[in-house]
Design an enzyme around this catalytic site. Structure first.
Site, PDB file in Angstrom:
ATOM      1  CG  ASN A  12     -11.580  16.059 -16.039  1.00 41.88           C
ATOM      2  OD1 ASN A  12     -11.470  17.260 -15.765  1.00 41.88           O
ATOM      3  ND2 ASN A  12     -12.716  15.539 -16.477  1.00 41.88           N
TER       4      ASN A  12
ATOM      5  CE1 TYR B  79     -16.726   4.529 -21.800  1.00 42.65           C
ATOM      6  CE2 TYR B  79     -16.571   6.177 -20.056  1.00 42.65           C
ATOM      7  CZ  TYR B  79     -16.076   5.604 -21.221  1.00 42.65           C
ATOM      8  OH  TYR B  79     -14.928   6.107 -21.800  1.00 42.65           O
TER       9      TYR B  79
ATOM     10  CE  LYS C 129      -9.990  11.302 -14.499  1.00 43.78           C
ATOM     11  NZ  LYS C 129     -11.348  11.015 -13.986  1.00 43.78           N
TER      12      LYS C 129
ATOM     13  N   GLY D 105      -8.434   9.647  -7.966  1.00 44.62           N
ATOM     14  CA  GLY D 105      -8.699  11.005  -8.414  1.00 44.62           C
ATOM     15  C   GLY D 105     -10.167  11.303  -8.624  1.00 44.62           C
TER      16      GLY D 105
END
Length: 266
Positions: free
Chosen positions: A85, A210, A64, A126
């Site tokens: 991104n 996640y 990034k 980032g």
């Protein structure tokens, strides 16, 4: 035929391929999307050798910031937060932006959170800068808990309206005084902060991780009675923003989001 890929290293854990493929299927678009391991220091060579094969790239760690070194047009937001991104082709060549911030705001809006006074961001990379830039002017105060003071100036540059403070990392930080705590650190880095979570947590934790899920911090926050938003929501909305850029059209975002949530959790 649209062809995309997510670039980074490691990359096998990424759910971006499942997200984008599910979106193509739902929208009736012929397209492909794959994960490609691109280690730090090798992005320029990859773009030179294989860039012509693709229409767009999603960028994750550690690219990034590295992507900013390429001779590619970037928008004012990207210049401000020094993080990107999304790399996609336009008629006159590649273009660069970040959908992390807009995706973050969309996820908050979906959760019904629009008014904030104090925000604490964990981490200084980032994604942290993208979140700080997105929250600038929305939250009265933005604090960043970071491990390295070297990153403090870049975070400060991302915030031009809200009151900003950079705090040295400590496992005893008081998390209870914030409306919103955003964890942008790598998996496991914020585990020790779970001991700082008090019963009856009233603020919101947005943990951008996640996998693995839940994180130690997210589990502690939820067990204390606090509300938690997981990283799938950020992945989902920043991905929708990427697709709108690539397709050059507005999508029915919430209908698509509902479909993609199911696709990501099955």
């Amino acid at each position: 035929m649209i062809r995309g890929a997510v670039l980074g290293s490691p990359i096998t854990h990424s759910l971006s391929p499942r997200l984008h493929r599910a979106a193509f299927s739902y929208l009736g678009i012929e397209g492909s999307y794959e994960p490609i391991d691109v280690p730090a220091g090798s992005l320029a060579l990859f773009i030179e050798r294989r860039g012509t094969e693709f229409d767009y790239f999603s960028l994750t760690m550690p690219l990034k910031e590295e992507v900013l070194l390429l001779p590619i047009e970037c928008d004012p937001l990207t210049t401000k937060i020094q993080s990107a991104n999304t790399l996609w082709k336009k008629k006159d060549g590649w273009s660069l932006t970040s959908t992390d911030g807009s995706g973050f705001i969309a996820a908050l809006a979906h959760a019904g959170l629009q008014t904030l006074n104090r925000v604490l961001i964990l981490g200084a990379g980032g994604t942290a800068r993208a979140v700080a830039g997105a929250m600038d002017g929305i939250s009265k105060e933005i604090h960043v808990l970071g491990r390295s003071s070297v990153r403090a100036p870049a975070l400060k540059s991302s915030v031009t309206t809200s009151d900003f403070e950079y705090i040295a990392w400590n496992s005893g930080a008081d998390l209870s005084s914030y409306d919103l705590v955003v964890n942008t650190t790598p998996a496991g880095a914020a585990d020790l902060l779970a001991d700082s979570v008090r019963d009856g947590a009233s603020g919101l934790l947005f943990d951008v991780i996640y996998k693995p899920w839940p994180t130690v911090l997210a589990a502690a926050w939820r067990d204390s009675g606090g509300k938690v938003i997981g990283g799938l929501e950020l992945l989902l909305y920043q991905g929708i923003d990427q697709l709108e850029l690539v397709l050059g059209e507005s999508l029915d975002r919430e209908k698509l989001a509902t479909h993609l949530r199911t696709a990501l959790r099955t």
